[in-house]
Design a protein around this motif. Structure first.
Motif, PDB file in Angstrom:
ATOM      1  N   CYS A 193      -3.840  16.134  15.278  1.00  3.47           N
ATOM      2  CA  CYS A 193      -2.518  16.523  14.771  1.00  3.47           C
ATOM      3  C   CYS A 193      -1.935  15.443  13.854  1.00  3.47           C
ATOM      4  CB  CYS A 193      -1.560  16.833  15.910  1.00  3.47           C
ATOM      5  SG  CYS A 193      -0.974  15.391  16.832  1.00  3.47           S
ATOM      6  N   TYR A 194      -2.409  14.197  14.008  1.00  7.55           N
ATOM      7  CA  TYR A 194      -2.020  13.067  13.161  1.00  7.55           C
ATOM      8  C   TYR A 194      -0.546  12.661  13.318  1.00  7.55           C
ATOM      9  CZ  TYR A 194      -6.478  14.157  11.002  1.00  7.55           C
ATOM     10  OH  TYR A 194      -7.816  14.427  10.781  1.00  7.55           O
ATOM     11  N   ARG A 195       0.132  13.206  14.305  1.00  7.26           N
ATOM     12  CA  ARG A 195       1.533  12.847  14.497  1.00  7.26           C
ATOM     13  C   ARG A 195       1.684  11.366  14.805  1.00  7.26           C
ATOM     14  NH1 ARG A 195       4.819  16.865  18.222  1.00  7.26           N
ATOM     15  NH2 ARG A 195       4.013  18.238  16.595  1.00  7.26           N
ATOM     16  N   CYS A 196       0.757  10.833  15.598  1.00 10.74           N
ATOM     17  CA  CYS A 196       0.814   9.412  15.953  1.00 10.74           C
ATOM     18  C   CYS A 196       0.651   8.527  14.718  1.00 10.74           C
ATOM     19  CB  CYS A 196      -0.247   9.081  17.002  1.00 10.74           C
ATOM     20  SG  CYS A 196      -1.936   9.483  16.517  1.00 10.74           S
ATOM     21  N   ARG A 229       1.382   9.281  11.590  1.00  7.05           N
ATOM     22  CA  ARG A 229       2.589   9.357  10.752  1.00  7.05           C
ATOM     23  C   ARG A 229       3.736   8.545  11.359  1.00  7.05           C
ATOM     24  NH1 ARG A 229       0.988  14.850  10.524  1.00  7.05           N
ATOM     25  NH2 ARG A 229       2.584  15.425  12.052  1.00  7.05           N
ATOM     26  N   THR A 230       3.728   8.398  12.666  1.00  4.84           N
ATOM     27  CA  THR A 230       4.812   7.692  13.355  1.00  4.84           C
ATOM     28  C   THR A 230       4.634   6.183  13.339  1.00  4.84           C
ATOM     29  OG1 THR A 230       5.184   9.574  14.819  1.00  4.84           O
ATOM     30  CG2 THR A 230       5.994   7.442  15.582  1.00  4.84           C
ATOM     31  N   CYS A 274       4.155   5.874  19.177  1.00  5.09           N
ATOM     32  CA  CYS A 274       3.111   6.890  19.002  1.00  5.09           C
ATOM     33  C   CYS A 274       2.960   7.744  20.254  1.00  5.09           C
ATOM     34  CB  CYS A 274       1.784   6.242  18.626  1.00  5.09           C
ATOM     35  SG  CYS A 274       1.159   5.052  19.841  1.00  5.09           S
ATOM     36  N   VAL A 331       5.671  10.568  20.614  1.00  6.68           N
ATOM     37  CA  VAL A 331       5.552  11.774  19.770  1.00  6.68           C
ATOM     38  C   VAL A 331       4.276  12.560  20.035  1.00  6.68           C
ATOM     39  CG1 VAL A 331       6.941  10.724  17.945  1.00  6.68           C
ATOM     40  CG2 VAL A 331       4.441  10.565  17.835  1.00  6.68           C
ATOM     41  N   CYS A 332       3.396  12.048  20.892  1.00  7.51           N
ATOM     42  CA  CYS A 332       2.115  12.721  21.150  1.00  7.51           C
ATOM     43  C   CYS A 332       2.360  14.044  21.874  1.00  7.51           C
ATOM     44  CB  CYS A 332       1.200  11.830  21.976  1.00  7.51           C
ATOM     45  SG  CYS A 332      -0.376  12.614  22.394  1.00  7.51           S
ATOM     46  N   SER A 333       1.945  15.147  21.240  1.00 11.59           N
ATOM     47  CA  SER A 333       2.154  16.479  21.827  1.00 11.59           C
ATOM     48  C   SER A 333       0.931  16.982  22.583  1.00 11.59           C
ATOM     49  CB  SER A 333       2.506  17.478  20.722  1.00 11.59           C
ATOM     50  OG  SER A 333       1.433  17.575  19.780  1.00 11.59           O
ATOM     51  N   GLN A 334      -0.136  16.176  22.607  1.00 14.70           N
ATOM     52  CA  GLN A 334      -1.397  16.622  23.200  1.00 14.70           C
ATOM     53  C   GLN A 334      -1.664  16.004  24.575  1.00 14.70           C
ATOM     54  OE1 GLN A 334      -3.037  18.930  21.663  1.00 14.70           O
ATOM     55  NE2 GLN A 334      -1.901  18.883  19.741  1.00 14.70           N
TER      56      GLN A 334
END
Length: 297
Positions: A16-19, A21-22, A48, A51-54
């Motif tokens: 998801c790459y959210r980490c 980007r954060t 990180c 924000v991790c949604s997984q």
């Protein structure tokens, strides 16, 4: 190489790459579709993980180690982050949980924080430098050491409250095991850093304990065995360090959050002729915004 305290689980990382980007310090890389934390760049701020949604967060836990200390009849002393008063509605019940686990003594880390503040005041009032940065936040210390080493000399040459309290307790109780309890992930890396080994024997977060033991509403409230002064108790609040310090000739500034801290450090060259005493903290809201206290309320 040392222990990898913080990382992501291979089974749960889903690109998801959210980490990435954060992360403000670019400490996360993707290899073979797997996010990995680069220890040499990471400052253990925990953003990180927030924000991790997984549910891919992998954090080394010392809970088993602490249970073994207790099982083997070791004297275990907790140094409790003063922010616990803000994380738990009835914070004395959390102290009761620690005592129920078999922890022999609970003291507030703020005891040492007050000594740190007095050392800050003494150094700053000698007026040897124009800019002083507080050195109480382990993530900020790592940020400067790893990413802005040109400003290491601005860090006040005073150890963190955690390490100071650990040293105090080890002298008072020679055979005791000292365990830090708080909302901070960077303490897990701080105690393993070169030169800090053996001062603190384990770190437990608020979240680890709540995940393990759940609802604490039925626990009998208990008092800490040694309470900090007001100067130490207000440390978790943003600006709390400077509230009780009279520092002649310096403008006191409070910076909070990694993004604002980086912005400040990037502008520091332009400010080098100013007289500034800067309380700088990785978490927004100070230690009351620590990343490992999500499950407290």
């Amino acid at each position: 190489m040392g222990m990898q305290v913080l990382d992501f689980s291979k089974a749960n990382c889903k690109n998801c790459y959210r980490c990435i980007r954060t992360c403000k310090v670019k400490a996360i890389k993707v290899r073979n579709h797997q996010a990995k934390i680069e220890k040499d760049l990471c400052i253990a701020c925990g953003e990180c993980f927030l924000v991790c949604s997984q549910n891919a967060r992998k954090i080394h836990s010392d809970l088993h180690k602490v249970k073994n200390f207790i099982k083997n009849n070791k004297t275990v002393i907790a140094t409790l982050a003063p922010s616990y008063r803000g994380y738990f509605g009835d914070y004395k019940k959390f102290v009761g949980l620690l005592k129920n686990l078999g922890i022999s003594r609970v003291e507030e880390t703020g005891i040492a924080a007050a000594h740190v503040s007095k050392a800050y005041k003494k150094i700053a009032n000698e007026c040897e430098k124009n800019i002083y940065l507080t050195s109480s936040c382990a993530s900020i210390n790592s940020l400067i050491e790893k990413h802005y080493p040109q400003y290491i000399d601005y860090l006040l040459p005073v150890t963190t409250p955690l390490l100071l309290h650990g040293n105090i307790l080890k002298k008072e109780y020679e055979d005791a095991k000292v365990v830090f309890v708080g909302p901070c992930l960077s303490k897990k890396t701080e105690i393993l850093s070169q030169g800090n080994e053996g001062i603190i024997d384990a770190v437990l977060t608020f979240d680890e304990l709540i995940e393990e033991y759940g609802d604490i509403s039925n626990i009998e409230p208990q008092d800490v065995d040694k309470e900090a002064s007001i100067m130490g108790q207000i440390y978790p609040k943003s600006g709390g360090i400077g509230d009780y310090l009279e520092i002649n000739g310096y403008k006191k500034i409070s910076i909070q959050g990694i993004e604002d801290s980086i912005g400040f450090l990037q502008s520091l060259e332009r400010l080098k002729d100013s007289k500034l005493f800067v309380e700088i903290n990785a978490c927004k809201g100070g230690c009351l915004g620590g990343p490992a206290g999500e499950k407290c309320n």
